[in-house]
Scaffold this active site. Structure first.
Site, PDB file in Angstrom:
ATOM      1  N   HIS A 110      -7.817  28.572 -13.364  1.00 54.20           N
ATOM      2  CA  HIS A 110      -9.209  28.973 -13.573  1.00 54.20           C
ATOM      3  C   HIS A 110      -9.328  30.468 -13.366  1.00 54.20           C
ATOM      4  O   HIS A 110      -8.664  31.043 -12.511  1.00 54.20           O
ATOM      5  CB  HIS A 110     -10.174  28.232 -12.640  1.00 54.20           C
ATOM      6  CG  HIS A 110      -9.737  28.167 -11.205  1.00 54.20           C
ATOM      7  ND1 HIS A 110      -8.724  27.339 -10.778  1.00 54.20           N
ATOM      8  CD2 HIS A 110     -10.157  28.845 -10.115  1.00 54.20           C
ATOM      9  CE1 HIS A 110      -8.550  27.496  -9.484  1.00 54.20           C
ATOM     10  NE2 HIS A 110      -9.396  28.407  -9.044  1.00 54.20           N
ATOM     11  N   HIS A 112     -12.191  33.253 -12.389  1.00 58.38           N
ATOM     12  CA  HIS A 112     -13.540  33.453 -11.842  1.00 58.38           C
ATOM     13  C   HIS A 112     -14.176  34.640 -12.558  1.00 58.38           C
ATOM     14  O   HIS A 112     -13.550  35.700 -12.696  1.00 58.38           O
ATOM     15  CB  HIS A 112     -13.476  33.811 -10.356  1.00 58.38           C
ATOM     16  CG  HIS A 112     -12.885  32.769  -9.457  1.00 58.38           C
ATOM     17  ND1 HIS A 112     -13.649  31.976  -8.621  1.00 58.38           N
ATOM     18  CD2 HIS A 112     -11.591  32.409  -9.235  1.00 58.38           C
ATOM     19  CE1 HIS A 112     -12.844  31.184  -7.927  1.00 58.38           C
ATOM     20  NE2 HIS A 112     -11.591  31.424  -8.279  1.00 58.38           N
TER      21      HIS A 112
HETATM   22  P1  5GP Z   1      -9.676  29.065  -6.048  1.00 57.34           P
HETATM   23  O1  5GP Z   1      -9.654  29.418  -4.590  1.00 57.34           O
HETATM   24  O2  5GP Z   1      -8.784  27.864  -6.356  1.00 57.34           O
HETATM   25  O3  5GP Z   1      -9.406  30.246  -6.926  1.00 57.34           O
HETATM   26  O4  5GP Z   1     -11.173  28.670  -6.370  1.00 57.34           O
HETATM   27  C1  5GP Z   1     -11.634  27.371  -6.528  1.00 57.34           C
HETATM   28  C2  5GP Z   1     -13.127  27.453  -6.786  1.00 57.34           C
HETATM   29  O5  5GP Z   1     -13.561  26.199  -7.234  1.00 57.34           O
HETATM   30  C3  5GP Z   1     -13.956  27.815  -5.543  1.00 57.34           C
HETATM   31  O6  5GP Z   1     -14.718  28.983  -5.820  1.00 57.34           O
HETATM   32  C4  5GP Z   1     -14.840  26.583  -5.347  1.00 57.34           C
HETATM   33  O7  5GP Z   1     -16.141  26.883  -4.885  1.00 57.34           O
HETATM   34  C5  5GP Z   1     -14.843  25.947  -6.730  1.00 57.34           C
HETATM   35  N1  5GP Z   1     -15.023  24.493  -6.733  1.00 57.34           N
HETATM   36  C6  5GP Z   1     -14.360  23.591  -5.966  1.00 57.34           C
HETATM   37  N2  5GP Z   1     -14.754  22.348  -6.254  1.00 57.34           N
HETATM   38  C7  5GP Z   1     -15.683  22.469  -7.235  1.00 57.34           C
HETATM   39  C8  5GP Z   1     -16.463  21.513  -7.958  1.00 57.34           C
HETATM   40  O8  5GP Z   1     -16.380  20.296  -7.763  1.00 57.34           O
HETATM   41  N3  5GP Z   1     -17.315  21.994  -8.894  1.00 57.34           N
HETATM   42  C9  5GP Z   1     -17.437  23.342  -9.135  1.00 57.34           C
HETATM   43  N4  5GP Z   1     -18.311  23.697 -10.072  1.00 57.34           N
HETATM   44  N5  5GP Z   1     -16.719  24.262  -8.484  1.00 57.34           N
HETATM   45  C10 5GP Z   1     -15.847  23.828  -7.544  1.00 57.34           C
END
Ligand code: 5GP
Length: 128
Positions: A110, A112
């Site tokens: 993903h 951001h």
């Molecule tokens: P990472 O740390 O893996 O780059 O970011 C994961 C992101 O996914 C975090 O910003 C978190 O808030 C988001 N996230 C986790 N679970 C969900 C979910 O069920 N729905 C949405 N829309 N975002 C999620």
């Protein structure tokens, strides 16, 4: 907990479930290559996640295995989503966390998109 981004793709991860429609998401964009939706725990006035439709754990996995059309389609979708959110003129920030040191928590690639305020520090200082 950060994930090991070298592990095989896990079809039960939360973004795989959103892609299959098993979990709700506030979707802002969908095309053949990407889905974009609002982050559930926003860190900025605009915080959108863009994910490829394919089964890729990380940026590394994606850029190793994805077809050129998937890579191009995904990257164009990131730009399109930011543009549609009105972020081009004020500016915005893109971030992709990869693996342990990157503190990646969800094992589906993903990007951001952060916007709607001024960002300064690029990387937070280390904590004990
Ligand atoms: P990472 O740390 O893996 O780059 O970011 C994961 C992101 O996914 C975090 O910003 C978190 O808030 C988001 N996230 C986790 N679970 C969900 C979910 O069920 N729905 C949405 N829309 N975002 C999620």
């Amino acid at each position: 907990m950060p994930i090991d981004a070298t592990l095989p793709y896990d079809d039960s991860n939360i973004f795989a479930r959103i892609l299959r429609g098993e979990l709700p998401a506030k979707t802002v964009h969908e095309d053949d290559y990407a889905l974009a939706f609002h982050d559930i725990n926003p860190q900025a006035p605009v915080h959108i996640l863009v994910i490829p439709k394919g089964r890729y754990v990380s940026w590394d996995d994606f850029t190793t295995k994805a077809r050129d059309a998937e890579v191009a389609g995904f990257i164009r979708a990131v730009g399109q989503v930011a543009r549609a959110a009105g972020l081009v003129e004020p500016g915005y920030r893109l971030l992709a966390n990869i693996g342990g040191h990157g503190h990646q928590e969800v094992p589906h690639l993903h990007v951001h998109i952060f916007g709607g305020r001024q960002f300064r520090e690029m990387v937070p200082p280390p904590r004990d």
